[in-house]
Design a protein around this motif. Structure first.
Motif, short mmCIF file in Angstrom:
data_model
loop_
_atom_site.label_atom_id
_atom_site.label_comp_id
_atom_site.label_asym_id
_atom_site.label_seq_id
_atom_site.Cartn_x
_atom_site.Cartn_y
_atom_site.Cartn_z
N ALA A 194 60.39 30.33 18.59
CA ALA A 194 60.48 29.35 17.50
C ALA A 194 61.87 29.41 16.90
O ALA A 194 62.45 30.50 16.77
N VAL A 195 62.40 28.26 16.52
CA VAL A 195 63.74 28.18 15.95
C VAL A 195 63.69 27.29 14.71
O VAL A 195 63.18 26.16 14.76
N HIS A 196 64.21 27.80 13.60
CA HIS A 196 64.38 26.98 12.40
C HIS A 196 65.86 26.92 12.07
O HIS A 196 66.44 27.91 11.58
N PRO A 197 66.52 25.78 12.30
CA PRO A 197 67.97 25.68 12.12
C PRO A 197 68.38 25.18 10.73
O PRO A 197 69.21 24.29 10.60
N GLY A 198 67.79 25.74 9.68
CA GLY A 198 68.09 25.21 8.36
C GLY A 198 67.97 26.26 7.27
O GLY A 198 67.50 27.38 7.50
N ALA A 199 68.39 25.88 6.07
CA ALA A 199 68.24 26.69 4.86
C ALA A 199 68.50 25.76 3.69
O ALA A 199 69.24 24.78 3.81
N THR A 200 67.89 26.06 2.56
CA THR A 200 68.07 25.22 1.37
C THR A 200 69.53 25.15 0.97
O THR A 200 70.06 24.08 0.66
N ASP A 201 70.20 26.28 0.98
CA ASP A 201 71.61 26.35 0.62
C ASP A 201 72.45 26.15 1.89
O ASP A 201 72.33 26.93 2.84
N PRO A 202 73.29 25.11 1.94
CA PRO A 202 74.07 24.88 3.17
C PRO A 202 74.97 26.03 3.55
O PRO A 202 75.33 26.18 4.72
N ARG A 203 75.33 26.86 2.60
CA ARG A 203 76.20 28.00 2.91
C ARG A 203 75.48 29.04 3.75
O ARG A 203 76.12 29.89 4.38
N ARG A 204 74.15 29.00 3.75
CA ARG A 204 73.37 29.96 4.54
C ARG A 204 73.04 29.43 5.94
O ARG A 204 72.35 30.11 6.69
N ARG A 205 73.50 28.25 6.28
CA ARG A 205 73.11 27.62 7.55
C ARG A 205 74.08 27.98 8.67
O ARG A 205 75.28 27.74 8.58
N TRP A 206 73.52 28.53 9.73
CA TRP A 206 74.24 28.72 11.00
C TRP A 206 74.35 27.35 11.64
O TRP A 206 73.38 26.60 11.68
N SER A 207 75.51 26.98 12.17
CA SER A 207 75.73 25.63 12.66
C SER A 207 74.86 25.31 13.89
O SER A 207 74.52 26.20 14.67
N PRO A 208 74.50 24.03 14.06
CA PRO A 208 73.64 23.63 15.18
C PRO A 208 74.17 24.04 16.55
O PRO A 208 73.38 24.35 17.45
N ASP A 209 75.49 24.04 16.74
CA ASP A 209 76.01 24.41 18.06
C ASP A 209 75.70 25.87 18.39
O ASP A 209 75.50 26.22 19.56
N ARG A 210 75.64 26.72 17.38
CA ARG A 210 75.29 28.12 17.62
C ARG A 210 73.81 28.26 17.94
O ARG A 210 73.42 28.99 18.85
N PHE A 211 72.97 27.56 17.19
CA PHE A 211 71.55 27.55 17.54
C PHE A 211 71.35 26.98 18.94
O PHE A 211 70.52 27.47 19.71
N ALA A 212 72.10 25.93 19.29
CA ALA A 212 71.95 25.31 20.60
C ALA A 212 72.26 26.28 21.72
O ALA A 212 71.62 26.25 22.78
N ALA A 213 73.24 27.16 21.53
CA ALA A 213 73.56 28.16 22.55
C ALA A 213 72.38 29.09 22.80
O ALA A 213 72.08 29.45 23.94
N VAL A 214 71.69 29.47 21.72
CA VAL A 214 70.50 30.32 21.86
C VAL A 214 69.38 29.56 22.55
O VAL A 214 68.72 30.08 23.45
N VAL A 215 69.15 28.32 22.13
CA VAL A 215 68.08 27.51 22.71
C VAL A 215 68.31 27.29 24.21
O VAL A 215 67.40 27.46 25.02
N ARG A 216 69.53 26.93 24.59
CA ARG A 216 69.82 26.71 26.01
C ARG A 216 69.57 27.96 26.83
O ARG A 216 68.98 27.91 27.92
N ALA A 217 70.01 29.09 26.32
CA ALA A 217 69.85 30.34 27.07
C ALA A 217 68.38 30.68 27.28
O ALA A 217 67.98 31.13 28.36
N ARG A 218 67.56 30.47 26.26
CA ARG A 218 66.13 30.79 26.42
C ARG A 218 65.44 29.80 27.35
O ARG A 218 64.56 30.17 28.12
#
Length: 365
Positions: A194-218
Protein backbone atom coordinates in the motif's frame (compact mmCIF):
# COMPACT_ATOMS: atom_id res chain seq x y z
CA UNK A 1 2.56 -9.32 39.02
CA UNK A 2 3.81 -6.86 36.42
CA UNK A 3 2.41 -3.36 36.81
CA UNK A 4 2.78 -0.44 34.43
CA UNK A 5 3.58 2.88 36.01
CA UNK A 6 1.73 6.03 35.13
CA UNK A 7 3.55 8.37 32.77
CA UNK A 8 4.53 11.72 34.26
CA UNK A 9 3.41 13.02 37.63
CA UNK A 10 0.15 11.05 37.49
CA UNK A 11 -2.70 11.32 39.90
CA UNK A 12 -5.30 9.32 41.80
CA UNK A 13 -8.38 8.01 40.07
CA UNK A 14 -11.50 10.08 40.51
CA UNK A 15 -14.47 8.58 42.33
CA UNK A 16 -17.87 8.00 40.81
CA UNK A 17 -16.87 8.36 37.16
CA UNK A 18 -19.52 6.88 34.88
CA UNK A 19 -19.30 9.19 31.86
CA UNK A 20 -16.02 10.29 30.26
CA UNK A 21 -15.58 12.76 27.40
CA UNK A 22 -12.34 12.81 25.40
CA UNK A 23 -11.75 15.89 23.24
CA UNK A 24 -9.65 15.07 20.16
CA UNK A 25 -10.45 16.67 16.84
CA UNK A 26 -8.03 17.21 13.99
CA UNK A 27 -6.90 14.68 11.42
CA UNK A 28 -6.71 10.92 11.27
CA UNK A 29 -3.18 10.85 12.66
CA UNK A 30 -4.22 13.01 15.63
CA UNK A 31 -6.91 10.48 16.44
CA UNK A 32 -4.47 7.57 16.25
CA UNK A 33 -2.14 9.33 18.70
CA UNK A 34 -4.98 9.67 21.20
CA UNK A 35 -6.12 6.04 21.05
CA UNK A 36 -3.63 4.58 23.57
CA UNK A 37 -4.72 7.22 26.10
CA UNK A 38 -8.37 6.41 25.43
CA UNK A 39 -7.64 2.71 25.99
CA UNK A 40 -5.89 3.59 29.25
CA UNK A 41 -8.92 5.57 30.43
CA UNK A 42 -11.30 2.77 29.47
CA UNK A 43 -9.21 0.27 31.42
CA UNK A 44 -8.92 2.54 34.46
CA UNK A 45 -12.68 3.20 34.50
CA UNK A 46 -14.19 -0.07 33.24
CA UNK A 47 -17.74 0.86 34.27
CA UNK A 48 -17.66 4.22 32.50
CA UNK A 49 -18.89 5.09 29.03
CA UNK A 50 -16.28 6.88 26.92
CA UNK A 51 -17.50 9.44 24.38
CA UNK A 52 -15.15 10.78 21.74
CA UNK A 53 -15.70 14.45 20.92
CA UNK A 54 -14.22 14.70 17.45
CA UNK A 55 -14.92 14.87 13.74
CA UNK A 56 -16.94 12.41 11.65
CA UNK A 57 -13.67 10.71 10.70
CA UNK A 58 -13.42 9.34 14.23
CA UNK A 59 -16.66 7.41 14.01
CA UNK A 60 -15.96 6.37 10.42
CA UNK A 61 -12.69 4.72 11.37
CA UNK A 62 -13.40 3.49 14.92
CA UNK A 63 -17.04 2.36 14.87
CA UNK A 64 -16.98 -1.38 15.58
CA UNK A 65 -13.16 -1.44 15.56
CA UNK A 66 -12.37 -0.62 19.20
CA UNK A 67 -13.95 -1.45 22.54
CA UNK A 68 -12.52 1.68 24.18
CA UNK A 69 -14.91 4.22 22.61
CA UNK A 70 -18.62 3.75 23.25
CA UNK A 71 -20.15 6.88 21.72
CA UNK A 72 -19.26 9.65 19.27
CA UNK A 73 -20.19 13.32 19.21
CA UNK A 74 -19.32 15.64 16.32
CA UNK A 75 -17.64 18.86 17.40
CA UNK A 76 -19.12 22.21 16.39
CA UNK A 77 -17.07 24.60 14.29
CA UNK A 78 -15.12 26.64 16.84
CA UNK A 79 -11.74 28.42 16.64
CA UNK A 80 -8.87 26.09 17.46
CA UNK A 81 -11.22 23.16 18.00
CA UNK A 82 -12.75 22.51 14.59
CA UNK A 83 -12.12 24.88 11.73
CA UNK A 84 -14.79 23.70 9.29
CA UNK A 85 -17.30 20.96 8.62
CA UNK A 86 -20.51 20.57 6.72
CA UNK A 87 -23.29 19.37 8.97
CA UNK A 88 -21.45 20.21 12.18
CA UNK A 89 -23.74 21.00 15.12
CA UNK A 90 -23.97 24.54 16.38
CA UNK A 91 -22.15 25.38 19.59
CA UNK A 92 -25.49 26.09 21.25
CA UNK A 93 -26.90 22.70 20.31
CA UNK A 94 -23.68 20.91 21.27
CA UNK A 95 -23.45 22.37 24.76
CA UNK A 96 -27.17 22.26 25.47
CA UNK A 97 -27.15 18.51 24.83
CA UNK A 98 -23.90 17.68 26.60
CA UNK A 99 -23.56 20.18 29.46
CA UNK A 100 -23.42 18.40 32.80
CA UNK A 101 -23.41 14.91 31.27
CA UNK A 102 -19.80 14.01 32.00
CA UNK A 103 -18.05 13.16 35.23
CA UNK A 104 -14.62 13.47 33.63
CA UNK A 105 -13.60 15.52 30.59
CA UNK A 106 -10.18 14.88 29.07
CA UNK A 107 -8.42 17.34 26.75
CA UNK A 108 -5.87 15.77 24.38
CA UNK A 109 -6.41 18.42 21.69
CA UNK A 110 -3.36 20.64 21.48
CA UNK A 111 -2.05 23.12 24.00
CA UNK A 112 -5.34 24.23 25.49
CA UNK A 113 -5.53 27.88 24.46
CA UNK A 114 -8.81 27.21 22.70
CA UNK A 115 -9.58 23.64 23.74
CA UNK A 116 -9.47 24.18 27.51
CA UNK A 117 -12.15 26.90 27.63
CA UNK A 118 -14.17 24.77 25.23
CA UNK A 119 -13.81 21.71 27.49
CA UNK A 120 -14.77 23.66 30.59
CA UNK A 121 -18.06 24.65 29.00
CA UNK A 122 -19.11 20.99 29.27
CA UNK A 123 -19.48 21.45 33.02
CA UNK A 124 -17.80 18.14 33.87
CA UNK A 125 -17.11 17.39 37.54
CA UNK A 126 -13.42 16.75 36.79
CA UNK A 127 -11.12 17.94 34.00
CA UNK A 128 -7.59 16.99 32.93
CA UNK A 129 -5.41 18.13 30.04
CA UNK A 130 -2.44 20.12 28.82
CA UNK A 131 -1.80 23.86 28.95
CA UNK A 132 0.56 26.23 27.21
CA UNK A 133 1.84 29.18 29.20
CA UNK A 134 -1.01 31.36 27.99
CA UNK A 135 -3.81 28.78 28.32
CA UNK A 136 -6.51 28.51 30.95
CA UNK A 137 -5.69 25.52 33.15
CA UNK A 138 -7.91 22.60 34.08
CA UNK A 139 -8.37 20.85 37.41
CA UNK A 140 -5.30 18.72 36.78
CA UNK A 141 -2.92 19.70 34.02
CA UNK A 142 0.53 19.27 32.59
CA UNK A 143 2.56 21.82 30.68
CA UNK A 144 2.35 21.53 26.89
CA UNK A 145 5.85 21.41 25.39
CA UNK A 146 5.85 21.03 21.62
CA UNK A 147 8.61 18.45 21.20
CA UNK A 148 7.06 15.40 22.88
CA UNK A 149 5.67 12.30 21.25
CA UNK A 150 1.94 12.79 20.83
CA UNK A 151 1.11 9.30 22.10
CA UNK A 152 3.14 9.88 25.25
CA UNK A 153 1.66 13.37 25.68
CA UNK A 154 -1.86 11.94 25.63
CA UNK A 155 -0.88 9.12 27.99
CA UNK A 156 0.57 11.71 30.37
CA UNK A 157 -2.79 13.47 30.35
CA UNK A 158 -4.60 10.17 31.00
CA UNK A 159 -2.25 9.54 33.92
CA UNK A 160 -3.55 12.70 35.57
CA UNK A 161 -6.82 10.80 35.95
CA UNK A 162 -5.06 7.74 37.37
CA UNK A 163 -4.93 5.75 34.12
CA UNK A 164 -1.92 3.53 33.40
CA UNK A 165 -0.90 2.67 29.82
CA UNK A 166 -2.15 -0.62 28.38
CA UNK A 167 -0.56 -0.09 24.95
CA UNK A 168 1.74 2.36 23.19
CA UNK A 169 0.66 1.67 19.64
CA UNK A 170 -2.90 2.58 18.66
CA UNK A 171 -5.09 -0.46 17.97
CA UNK A 172 -7.84 -0.59 15.35
CA UNK A 173 -9.47 -3.96 14.82
CA UNK A 174 -9.75 -5.54 11.34
CA UNK A 175 -10.90 -9.13 10.83
CA UNK A 176 -9.20 -11.76 8.72
CA UNK A 177 -12.30 -12.00 6.56
CA UNK A 178 -12.13 -8.25 5.86
CA UNK A 179 -8.51 -8.59 4.76
CA UNK A 180 -9.35 -11.53 2.53
CA UNK A 181 -12.27 -9.65 0.98
CA UNK A 182 -10.02 -6.71 0.05
CA UNK A 183 -7.46 -8.96 -1.60
CA UNK A 184 -10.19 -10.81 -3.49
CA UNK A 185 -11.74 -7.56 -4.69
CA UNK A 186 -8.37 -6.34 -5.96
CA UNK A 187 -7.53 -9.72 -7.45
CA UNK A 188 -4.32 -10.00 -5.44
CA UNK A 189 -2.94 -13.48 -4.77
CA UNK A 190 0.64 -12.53 -3.85
CA UNK A 191 2.20 -9.70 -1.94
CA UNK A 192 0.49 -6.32 -1.70
CA UNK A 193 2.16 -2.97 -0.99
CA UNK A 194 0.00 0.00 0.00
CA UNK A 195 1.23 3.50 -0.82
CA UNK A 196 -0.08 6.84 0.44
CA UNK A 197 1.69 9.68 -1.40
CA UNK A 198 0.38 12.58 0.67
CA UNK A 199 0.35 14.55 3.91
CA UNK A 200 -1.70 17.46 5.21
CA UNK A 201 1.37 19.68 5.38
CA UNK A 202 3.04 19.93 1.94
CA UNK A 203 6.43 20.19 3.61
CA UNK A 204 6.02 16.60 4.79
CA UNK A 205 5.30 15.23 1.30
CA UNK A 206 7.83 13.06 -0.52
CA UNK A 207 7.54 13.97 -4.21
CA UNK A 208 5.53 11.72 -6.58
CA UNK A 209 8.61 10.83 -8.64
CA UNK A 210 10.20 9.28 -5.56
CA UNK A 211 7.08 7.31 -4.73
CA UNK A 212 6.92 6.27 -8.40
CA UNK A 213 10.41 4.77 -8.18
CA UNK A 214 9.27 2.59 -5.28
CA UNK A 215 6.03 1.61 -7.03
CA UNK A 216 7.80 0.66 -10.26
CA UNK A 217 10.34 -1.47 -8.43
CA UNK A 218 7.69 -3.41 -6.54
CA UNK A 219 5.61 -3.95 -9.68
CA UNK A 220 8.71 -5.18 -11.52
CA UNK A 221 9.28 -7.62 -8.65
CA UNK A 222 5.80 -9.04 -9.20
CA UNK A 223 4.04 -7.42 -6.26
CA UNK A 224 0.69 -5.67 -6.45
CA UNK A 225 0.46 -2.03 -5.34
CA UNK A 226 -2.58 -0.13 -4.10
CA UNK A 227 -2.62 3.67 -3.92
CA UNK A 228 -4.74 5.23 -1.19
CA UNK A 229 -5.59 8.77 -0.14
CA UNK A 230 -8.31 11.38 -0.27
CA UNK A 231 -9.21 13.78 -3.06
CA UNK A 232 -6.25 16.04 -2.24
CA UNK A 233 -3.88 13.16 -3.04
CA UNK A 234 -5.26 12.50 -6.53
CA UNK A 235 -2.68 14.69 -8.36
CA UNK A 236 0.18 12.81 -6.68
CA UNK A 237 -1.34 9.42 -7.48
CA UNK A 238 -1.98 10.50 -11.08
CA UNK A 239 1.69 11.46 -11.42
CA UNK A 240 2.77 8.10 -10.02
CA UNK A 241 0.52 6.20 -12.43
CA UNK A 242 1.81 8.24 -15.37
CA UNK A 243 5.38 7.25 -14.45
CA UNK A 244 4.57 3.52 -14.46
CA UNK A 245 5.06 1.72 -17.80
CA UNK A 246 1.80 0.50 -19.30
CA UNK A 247 2.90 -3.14 -19.19
CA UNK A 248 3.13 -2.94 -15.37
CA UNK A 249 -0.13 -1.18 -14.66
CA UNK A 250 -2.21 -4.36 -14.34
CA UNK A 251 -0.73 -4.78 -10.87
CA UNK A 252 -1.42 -1.17 -9.83
CA UNK A 253 -4.73 -0.41 -8.13
CA UNK A 254 -5.71 3.22 -7.60
CA UNK A 255 -8.24 3.85 -4.83
CA UNK A 256 -7.20 7.47 -4.28
CA UNK A 257 -10.19 9.72 -3.76
CA UNK A 258 -12.69 6.89 -4.18
CA UNK A 259 -12.28 4.71 -1.09
CA UNK A 260 -14.80 5.47 1.68
CA UNK A 261 -12.98 6.20 4.95
CA UNK A 262 -14.65 3.32 6.85
CA UNK A 263 -13.05 0.91 4.35
CA UNK A 264 -9.52 2.30 4.67
CA UNK A 265 -8.57 0.22 7.74
CA UNK A 266 -9.32 -3.04 5.92
CA UNK A 267 -7.38 -2.01 2.80
CA UNK A 268 -4.33 -1.07 4.87
CA UNK A 269 -4.62 -4.26 6.91
CA UNK A 270 -4.71 -6.34 3.70
CA UNK A 271 -1.30 -4.98 2.67
CA UNK A 272 1.95 -6.71 3.57
CA UNK A 273 3.77 -3.36 3.83
CA UNK A 274 2.63 0.26 3.68
CA UNK A 275 4.82 3.11 2.38
CA UNK A 276 3.93 6.69 3.20
CA UNK A 277 4.79 10.09 4.53
CA UNK A 278 4.17 11.21 8.10
CA UNK A 279 0.41 11.09 7.51
CA UNK A 280 -2.86 9.77 8.90
CA UNK A 281 -3.01 6.63 6.72
CA UNK A 282 0.52 5.64 7.76
CA UNK A 283 -0.42 6.02 11.43
CA UNK A 284 -3.60 4.03 10.78
CA UNK A 285 -1.52 1.29 9.15
CA UNK A 286 0.41 0.99 12.41
CA UNK A 287 -2.89 0.67 14.27
CA UNK A 288 -4.18 -2.19 12.09
CA UNK A 289 -0.89 -4.07 12.41
CA UNK A 290 0.65 -3.53 8.97
CA UNK A 291 4.43 -2.96 8.80
CA UNK A 292 5.33 0.49 7.47
CA UNK A 293 8.17 2.37 5.85
CA UNK A 294 7.80 6.08 6.55
CA UNK A 295 9.49 9.19 5.17
CA UNK A 296 9.79 11.82 7.91
CA UNK A 297 11.22 15.23 8.54
CA UNK A 298 13.47 14.58 11.53
CA UNK A 299 11.62 16.95 13.86
CA UNK A 300 8.34 15.15 13.28
CA UNK A 301 9.85 11.84 14.36
CA UNK A 302 10.03 13.26 17.88
CA UNK A 303 6.28 13.84 17.89
CA UNK A 304 4.96 11.21 15.51
CA UNK A 305 7.47 8.48 14.71
CA UNK A 306 6.66 4.79 15.28
CA UNK A 307 8.15 3.30 18.43
CA UNK A 308 9.62 0.03 17.13
CA UNK A 309 11.93 -0.77 14.22
CA UNK A 310 11.13 -4.45 13.82
CA UNK A 311 7.88 -3.64 12.01
CA UNK A 312 8.21 0.06 11.25
CA UNK A 313 11.13 1.71 9.49
CA UNK A 314 11.81 5.44 9.38
CA UNK A 315 13.80 7.49 6.88
CA UNK A 316 14.78 10.95 8.04
CA UNK A 317 15.38 14.22 6.27
CA UNK A 318 17.60 16.57 8.25
CA UNK A 319 16.48 19.87 6.74
CA UNK A 320 16.88 22.62 9.35
CA UNK A 321 16.23 25.70 7.20
CA UNK A 322 13.64 26.49 4.56
CA UNK A 323 15.20 25.61 1.18
CA UNK A 324 13.73 28.83 -0.27
CA UNK A 325 14.36 31.58 2.30
CA UNK A 326 16.67 29.96 4.83
CA UNK A 327 14.56 30.57 7.94
CA UNK A 328 15.17 28.19 10.87
CA UNK A 329 12.41 25.57 10.68
CA UNK A 330 13.32 23.64 13.83
CA UNK A 331 11.56 26.08 16.17
CA UNK A 332 8.08 24.90 15.39
CA UNK A 333 4.93 25.10 17.45
CA UNK A 334 2.19 27.57 18.14
CA UNK A 335 4.42 30.64 18.61
CA UNK A 336 7.13 30.11 15.98
CA UNK A 337 7.37 32.24 12.88
CA UNK A 338 6.51 30.33 9.70
CA UNK A 339 7.56 31.47 6.26
CA UNK A 340 5.22 31.46 3.28
CA UNK A 341 7.07 28.70 1.44
CA UNK A 342 5.95 25.07 1.33
CA UNK A 343 8.68 23.06 -0.42
CA UNK A 344 9.21 19.43 0.47
CA UNK A 345 11.46 19.06 3.49
CA UNK A 346 11.86 15.32 2.87
CA UNK A 347 12.94 14.97 -0.75
CA UNK A 348 16.52 14.40 0.28
CA UNK A 349 15.47 10.85 1.23
CA UNK A 350 16.49 8.54 -1.61
CA UNK A 351 14.08 5.91 -3.00
CA UNK A 352 16.73 3.17 -2.91
CA UNK A 353 16.89 3.43 0.89
CA UNK A 354 13.12 3.18 1.21
CA UNK A 355 13.06 0.22 -1.19
CA UNK A 356 15.68 -1.63 0.83
CA UNK A 357 13.46 -1.49 3.91
CA UNK A 358 10.36 -2.48 1.93
CA UNK A 359 12.20 -5.53 0.62
CA UNK A 360 13.46 -6.43 4.10
CA UNK A 361 9.98 -6.21 5.62
CA UNK A 362 8.47 -8.24 2.75
CA UNK A 363 11.01 -11.00 3.36
CA UNK A 364 9.59 -11.39 6.85
CA UNK A 365 5.94 -10.89 5.95
Amino acid sequence: MLTVQQIGVGGERFDGVREIAVLRGGGLGDLMFALPAIEALAAAYPDARVTLLGTPAGQAVLQGRTDAVHAFEDLPVAPGVRESGDGAPSEQDFFERLHGRFDLAVQVHGGGRNSNPFLLRLGARHTVGTATEDAEVLERWVRYVYYQHEVVRALEVASLAGAEPVTLDPRVRVTASERAAVRERLGVAGRLVAVHPGATDPRRRWSPDRFAAVVRARLEAGDAVVLVGDATDVPASDAIIAAVPSELRAGLHDLTGSLPLPELPAVLAAADVMVGDDSGPRHLAVAVGTPTVGVFWFGNVVNAGPFDRGRHRVHLSYVTRCPVCGIDVTQVGWTAERCEHDPSYVDEVEPDLVLADVEDLLRHA
